[in-house]
Design an enzyme around this catalytic site. Structure first.
Site, PDB file in Angstrom:
ATOM      1  CB  CYS A 142     -18.022  -0.255   0.110  1.00 13.21           C
ATOM      2  SG  CYS A 142     -17.031   1.204   0.475  1.00 13.21           S
ATOM      3  CG  ASN A 199     -11.233  -1.056  -0.769  1.00  8.49           C
ATOM      4  OD1 ASN A 199     -12.350  -1.080  -1.268  1.00  8.49           O
ATOM      5  ND2 ASN A 199     -10.968  -0.406   0.361  1.00  8.49           N
ATOM      6  CG  HIS A 246     -14.220   3.832  -2.690  1.00  7.03           C
ATOM      7  ND1 HIS A 246     -12.920   3.527  -2.380  1.00  7.03           N
ATOM      8  CD2 HIS A 246     -14.969   3.275  -1.696  1.00  7.03           C
ATOM      9  CE1 HIS A 246     -12.878   2.825  -1.259  1.00  7.03           C
ATOM     10  NE2 HIS A 246     -14.115   2.657  -0.833  1.00  7.03           N
ATOM     11  CE1 TYR A 300     -11.463   6.217  -0.885  1.00  6.81           C
ATOM     12  CE2 TYR A 300     -13.389   6.053   0.544  1.00  6.81           C
ATOM     13  CZ  TYR A 300     -12.064   5.737   0.265  1.00  6.81           C
ATOM     14  OH  TYR A 300     -11.351   4.958   1.141  1.00  6.81           O
ATOM     15  NE  ARG A 338      -3.377   2.514   2.643  1.00  3.37           N
ATOM     16  CZ  ARG A 338      -4.426   2.707   3.422  1.00  3.37           C
ATOM     17  NH1 ARG A 338      -4.930   1.698   4.109  1.00  3.37           N
ATOM     18  NH2 ARG A 338      -4.994   3.885   3.526  1.00  3.37           N
TER      19      ARG A 338
END
Length: 450
Positions: free
Chosen positions: A172, A150, A203, A258, A96
């Site tokens: 989500c 995700n 998102h 988002y 990440r």
């Protein structure tokens, strides 16, 4: 469903697992989970051991007759499962960090579900999800897979576009956060019936109506958010900036937080670049929080989910996961906001798209809410663009071809130069080499050219 209720959690060593277990314990009277299997990979074993011990203490403390298992053998766990939840992170938090830092080093937003970072999280994740789906089809073909991994929209799109598996639902926590925000600001009672018309992509969702006991209160909510009197819902991993009054009023929709990455791209990039030059990225913050959490989890006196877990950014994760399973298990026909193919119900998008929208959930899975048959035309340009990016990304994850990665990057509105797209593709493929086995030929070519 079988008499016993067996749930398998893949990515069981996640710091979120105690929250998931707390949700099962709270609902045991109507969702009697008899077996919970926690599955992880060799690299996650130390965390899995800590999580298992804490979860066992939580079960003992609650006094529920739930058997807990841990294993590194996914196939052993999956046999005869009723539900499979996926909450895995291929490459864990170091991957990440690369998703965030490499785009930022080129002057682009670095985020784990959007733009270049989101693409590479998808490239690492989709092949692993496909392997899980194959095992499920063989070992527990009647199980439902509830995916939290995700980028959930891209993963759901890939599963329905490239496999024949139909019992897959992407979930989500963002819509749940929006729902809780609405309950809070409109001061609703528990007995009030709240129904939300929510649509878009993962998102990238918008709310276009809010019904309280059958009566719309959307105008009041929109006015409060637009004027700044009501503070819109955000999440831990996104900087809290309000959308402008002009944007909210011109859209006549409520966007999820988002969408700051698209409607406030300049401001979000400036904030992230500032953090980057100070030596920080969200992944580093999360790694610190995780370290503290696992130290807490080791405490043999801890027998409940610690409050500090809320700092991790997964608010309402447990409610979202457990209520989806509950709705299917008990055929509740309840309202949920999930990622599924709409099968042609929405009249202004292709029939085979997977979307995130208000659905009814019961024994046969999720079906689009009959009230929603049309996505608002004002935002269809953005939705088409991001869906094109998701489809290109899912194709690239399977092909392992450099040019397919390049196409996906060039289709993302968060990458502004074809030359930069090429630089990002090369650097990120090489940086993620150990987590991209199906890119082996591509990586060999890149190294040769280097």
């Amino acid at each position: 469903m079988s008499q016993k209720l067996k749930v398998v959690t893949i990515g069981g060593g996640s710091s979120y697992t105690p929250e998931l277990l707390e949700g099962f314990i709270k609902r045991y009277h109507e969702l009697p989970v008899s077996e919970l299997w926690l599955v992880d990979v060799e690299g996650g074993k130390p965390k899995l051991d800590i999580i298992f011990d804490l979860c066992q203490r939580m079960i003992d403390n609650a006094g529920v007759p739930m058997k807990l298992y841990k294993t590194l053998d996914r196939r052993e766990a999956l046999k005869d499962a009723d539900f499979v939840t996926t909450q895995l992170r291929v490459g864990q938090l170091p991957a990440r960090e690369l998703d965030e830092r490499i785009p930022l080093s080129h002057g682009y937003l670095g985020q784990e579900t959007n733009g270049a970072g989101g693409l590479f999280k998808g490239l690492r994740t989709i092949p692993v999800i496909f392997d899980i789906v194959k095992d499920v089809e063989e070992l527990c073909p009647n199980a439902w897979v509830i995916n939290f991994t995700n980028p959930a929209g891209m993963v759901t799109e890939a599963v329905y576009r490239h496999t024949g598996f139909k019992r897959f639902i992407g979930v989500c926590n963002i819509p749940i956060g929006m729902k809780m925000f609405i309950r809070d600001v409109l001061m609703l009672k528990d007995s009030d019936d709240l129904s939300i018309d929510l649509f878009g992509l993962n998102h990238m969702v918008f709310i276009k109506d809010v019904l309280i006991n059958g009566k719309s209160r959307f105008a009041e909510l929109l006015d409060g958010v637009a004027s700044g009197q009501l503070k819109a819902s955000s999440v831990k991993n996104i900087f809290d900036l309000p959308f402008s009054e002009g944007l909210i009023r011109s859209l006549n929709l409520l966007p999820c937080s988002y969408l700051l990455y698209y409607f406030k791209q300049k401001e979000m990039l400036a904030i992230e670049m500032g953090e980057y030059y100070k030596g920080g990225a969200r992944a580093q913050v999360v790694q610190k929080v995780e370290k503290q959490l696992f130290e807490l989890y080791k405490n043999p006196e801890l027998k409940v989910k610690p409050k500090e877990l809320e700092q991790r950014g997964g608010a309402y994760y447990s409610d979202a996961a457990c209520e989806v399973i509950n709705a299917i298990y008990n055929d509740k026909q309840a309202e949920h906001y999930v990622n599924i193919p709409h099968h042609g119900q929405i009249d202004n998008i292709p029939a085979d798209w997977a979307v995130e929208m208000t659905c009814k959930l019961g024994r046969d899975g999720a079906t689009p809410h009959p009230r929603i048959t049309h996505f608002d035309d004002k935002v269809m340009g953005l939705i088409h663009t991001i869906k094109g990016f998701e489809i290109a990304a899912s194709n690239a994850a399977l092909s392992g071809e450099f040019n397919d990665v390049l196409l996906a990057l060039n289709l993302s509105p968060l990458v502004h130069s074809d030359r930069d797209a090429e630089l990002l593709a090369r650097e990120m493929i090489l940086a993620h080499e150990k987590w991209l086995p199906n890119f082996a030929d591509c990586i060999a070519e890149l190294k040769k050219a280097h």
